[in-house]
Design a protein around this motif. Structure first.
Motif, short mmCIF file in Angstrom:
data_model
loop_
_atom_site.label_atom_id
_atom_site.label_comp_id
_atom_site.label_asym_id
_atom_site.label_seq_id
_atom_site.Cartn_x
_atom_site.Cartn_y
_atom_site.Cartn_z
N PRO D 130 0.90 -1.25 -0.14
CA PRO D 130 -0.03 0.10 0.20
C PRO D 130 0.91 1.32 -0.02
CG PRO D 130 0.29 -0.90 2.00
CD PRO D 130 0.79 -1.92 1.18
N SER D 131 0.06 2.43 -0.07
CA SER D 131 1.11 3.75 -0.07
C SER D 131 1.99 3.64 1.14
CB SER D 131 0.06 4.76 -0.27
OG SER D 131 -0.77 5.04 -1.22
N GLY D 132 3.08 4.34 1.00
CA GLY D 132 3.89 4.35 1.99
C GLY D 132 5.50 4.31 1.44
N VAL D 133 6.39 4.47 2.53
CA VAL D 133 7.81 4.57 2.10
C VAL D 133 8.31 3.35 2.76
CG1 VAL D 133 9.76 5.85 1.84
CG2 VAL D 133 7.84 7.14 1.92
N TYR D 134 9.18 2.58 1.70
CA TYR D 134 9.81 1.20 2.25
C TYR D 134 11.20 1.15 1.76
CZ TYR D 134 4.84 0.35 2.24
OH TYR D 134 3.40 0.58 2.73
N ILE D 135 11.87 0.51 2.57
CA ILE D 135 13.24 -0.05 2.11
C ILE D 135 13.06 -1.59 1.94
CG2 ILE D 135 15.52 -0.63 2.88
CD1 ILE D 135 15.87 2.30 4.07
N ALA D 136 13.45 -2.04 0.96
CA ALA D 136 13.46 -3.47 0.45
C ALA D 136 14.84 -3.77 0.40
CB ALA D 136 12.66 -3.65 -0.88
N MET D 137 15.58 -4.56 1.31
CA MET D 137 16.85 -5.15 1.12
C MET D 137 16.95 -6.32 2.10
SD MET D 137 19.01 -3.09 -0.29
CE MET D 137 20.64 -3.41 0.17
N ASN D 138 17.97 -7.13 1.69
CA ASN D 138 18.17 -8.46 2.03
C ASN D 138 16.80 -9.26 2.27
OD1 ASN D 138 19.38 -6.44 4.38
ND2 ASN D 138 18.11 -7.75 5.38
N GLY D 139 15.99 -9.34 1.10
CA GLY D 139 14.79 -10.08 1.14
C GLY D 139 13.72 -9.88 2.26
N GLU D 140 13.93 -8.55 2.90
CA GLU D 140 12.82 -8.11 3.72
C GLU D 140 12.56 -6.80 3.32
OE1 GLU D 140 13.43 -8.97 8.24
OE2 GLU D 140 15.39 -9.35 7.36
N VAL D 141 11.14 -6.44 3.78
CA VAL D 141 10.56 -5.04 3.51
C VAL D 141 10.61 -4.34 4.92
CG1 VAL D 141 8.60 -3.75 3.00
CG2 VAL D 141 9.10 -5.64 1.34
N PHE D 142 11.39 -3.13 5.02
CA PHE D 142 11.18 -2.25 6.34
C PHE D 142 10.43 -1.15 5.87
CE2 PHE D 142 15.21 -4.82 5.84
CZ PHE D 142 15.28 -5.51 7.01
N GLU D 143 9.60 -0.53 7.12
CA GLU D 143 8.88 0.78 6.78
C GLU D 143 9.89 1.84 7.11
OE1 GLU D 143 4.96 1.05 8.12
OE2 GLU D 143 4.92 -0.92 8.48
N ALA D 144 9.80 3.04 6.39
CA ALA D 144 10.52 4.10 6.90
C ALA D 144 10.61 4.59 8.35
CB ALA D 144 10.09 5.30 5.83
N GLY D 145 11.36 5.00 8.78
CA GLY D 145 11.29 5.47 10.02
C GLY D 145 11.55 4.16 11.18
N ALA D 146 11.78 3.08 10.71
CA ALA D 146 11.84 1.84 11.57
C ALA D 146 13.22 1.02 11.17
CB ALA D 146 10.60 1.20 11.67
N VAL D 147 14.00 1.37 10.45
CA VAL D 147 14.95 0.51 9.77
C VAL D 147 16.43 1.40 10.09
CG1 VAL D 147 14.51 1.72 7.63
CG2 VAL D 147 15.52 -0.40 7.73
N ARG D 148 17.43 0.50 9.96
CA ARG D 148 18.82 1.19 10.04
C ARG D 148 19.72 0.03 9.24
NH1 ARG D 148 19.17 0.17 16.46
NH2 ARG D 148 19.24 -2.18 16.51
N LYS D 149 20.89 0.30 8.75
CA LYS D 149 21.97 -0.41 8.25
C LYS D 149 22.91 -0.86 9.51
CE LYS D 149 25.82 -0.64 5.15
NZ LYS D 149 26.43 0.20 3.92
N ASN D 150 22.86 -2.17 9.54
CA ASN D 150 24.01 -2.71 10.68
C ASN D 150 25.33 -2.91 9.64
OD1 ASN D 150 25.54 -4.61 11.94
ND2 ASN D 150 23.91 -5.49 12.95
N ARG D 151 26.22 -2.06 9.71
CA ARG D 151 27.33 -2.07 9.05
C ARG D 151 28.20 -3.25 9.15
NH1 ARG D 151 30.43 3.13 7.12
NH2 ARG D 151 28.77 4.84 7.27
N GLU D 152 28.21 -3.80 10.42
CA GLU D 152 29.13 -5.07 10.61
C GLU D 152 28.44 -6.22 10.00
OE1 GLU D 152 28.09 -2.87 13.18
OE2 GLU D 152 30.01 -1.76 12.69
N ALA D 153 27.14 -6.39 10.04
CA ALA D 153 26.50 -7.49 9.48
C ALA D 153 26.43 -7.43 8.11
CB ALA D 153 25.12 -7.86 10.22
N GLN D 154 26.66 -6.14 7.51
CA GLN D 154 26.16 -5.77 6.28
C GLN D 154 24.85 -6.14 5.93
OE1 GLN D 154 28.50 -4.61 3.24
NE2 GLN D 154 28.92 -3.35 4.89
N ARG D 155 23.99 -5.69 6.78
CA ARG D 155 22.29 -5.96 6.46
C ARG D 155 21.67 -4.92 7.09
NH1 ARG D 155 20.85 -11.30 6.02
NH2 ARG D 155 18.87 -10.76 7.05
#
Lengths: 159, 159, 159, 159
Positions: D130-155
């Protein structure tokens, strides 16, 4: 028997994130040979993992010494392209072996790369050439002391 | 100048769906050379697109005739592996050129293939060998008349 | 948790020489997921290694039975494209899971293939769709019973 | 219709020799879609060719403005991973579209890369969410505002 010495250079660069820099990884030479169905008749000796711009006089001494003390007569050396000609000059002191230096303009880990062709070409050169020091790049064999990298054209040419 | 004649074989197989059969596509030799930064110094002549088991006596006559009438002295021929040795024998009638046949055990269009290495290796062989007919496969050069394919091992070996 | 059942098809074809035929190899799904940095959250169950034109009624019963008895709710099935729609129909008997079938027009082992994109697309579809049976191909999701393969265009389309 | 905005990032990095640095090249998105047999149903808009660590507030304004003024409802954005979450936050001001950001941990031009899978996954996400802003990475969908990159794990992971 062919002895292969790896020293680093573009051919073995990896993409190392965090700060988006290239670093040099484990050599892909044995994987490339396996993909070509070549699983024996060679030894791989890892010497260095350096960009060739960072090679010091001590590093070159180390390469020359390793090649000289190796009992084999047919020597391949993977090397960065920027100072490959300089290392070839240093190896001219080893007069009784066939020594072929090669590398790549694009890393072996890229989808499009000259690395595998260059390995195949050098593999043929080292078996067929007389004693001497050579650079085998862009489908041509150059003798040490008469070759330079043309950075703009991204090719080696006769000096 | 190197003249390259393409005749088909595994090296140029494609995956052709519908009935899931392999067929032979346009040769990838020029793309493979371009990826190796080699864009001149050669001519490619497409002769046939056949599995080498399907080559007839007329096909071999055509290959011998094309090679003989070519003004160049250094000849590469891409060929299926199953009857490569037979075509090498037929080419022995052309005595004044350096002729190197090669192919691949896995198609050049596969992710894992010996095609690019073999091209690089043959590229070196044809420049350095004296007149004669040779097969350059699995990192070794074999003289016509003294080589056979070992199907089980998927390698060429001295006969 | 996503359960992945492999049944064969073009996606897992290998080049098997000797007589230059395609055969079906071990599934590359786990390697493709590893390259996408996905190493957990799924189970792979190998069911069959068949061209989908060769699937029998018993094979389809086996697939339906395996999916039904699997405790997971989210099911991916790799399958040949020629009879994918038929197997999707058979799976309509399993009404309480989200079942997504996919495959590839070009083998995953080819340099140029739709296999990895299709896996990524199916991976997203199976997580976001409600219960039902779907085919996820060429970037579109089709419901079972309303889809056919267009052989000439090498695409799936609404029936 | 899917509108694709490209901004740079690891996914489009090239190996640029001379000083062995990465730079960002033309986007490979259209080639990746073509390999997946997808040749219509989308528009590609090149916005920037920047490492995401170098994106300024003005760059983010430019991205938000381009997305807002685009008549399409389904938006894909290729983006570097380091500040992808920050741009997703900025896009939250556009409330009536489905906006999916994605990128890659390894460049699409590498032999081993998550780029194609991620494109396939994002292609599915943007069609089904549905409408919204998402990050789609490593096979998962994350909603904007509730996601961060884990640099060590590269995920990416939930914040």
């Amino acid at each position: 028997m062919i002895d292969i010495f790896t020293t680093g250079g573009t051919i073995d660069k990896v993409y190392f994130d965090a700060n988006s820099q290239f670093e040099i990884g484990a050599s892909r030479v044995s994987e490339m040979l396996a993909e070509a169905n070549i699983r024996d008749g060679f030894h791989i000796h890892e010497l260095l993992r350096k960009d060739s711009l960072d090679l010091t006089a001590e590093d070159r001494d180390c390469i020359v010494s390793a090649v000289r003390s190796c009992p084999g007569q047919r020597i391949l050396i993977t090397h960065g392209t920027d100072t490959m000609a300089e290392t070839a000059d240093a190896l001219d002191a080893v007069s009784d072996k066939t020594i072929v230096l090669f590398g790549a303009m694009q890393p072996a880990r890229m989808r499009v790369s000259d690395a595998v062709f260059n390995l195949g070409f050098a593999w043929g050169a080292v078996q067929n050439l007389p004693s001497g020091v050579y650079i085998a790049m862009n489908g041509e064999v150059f003798e040490a002391g008469a070759v330079r990298k043309n950075r703009e054209a991204q090719r080696f040419e006769r000096a």
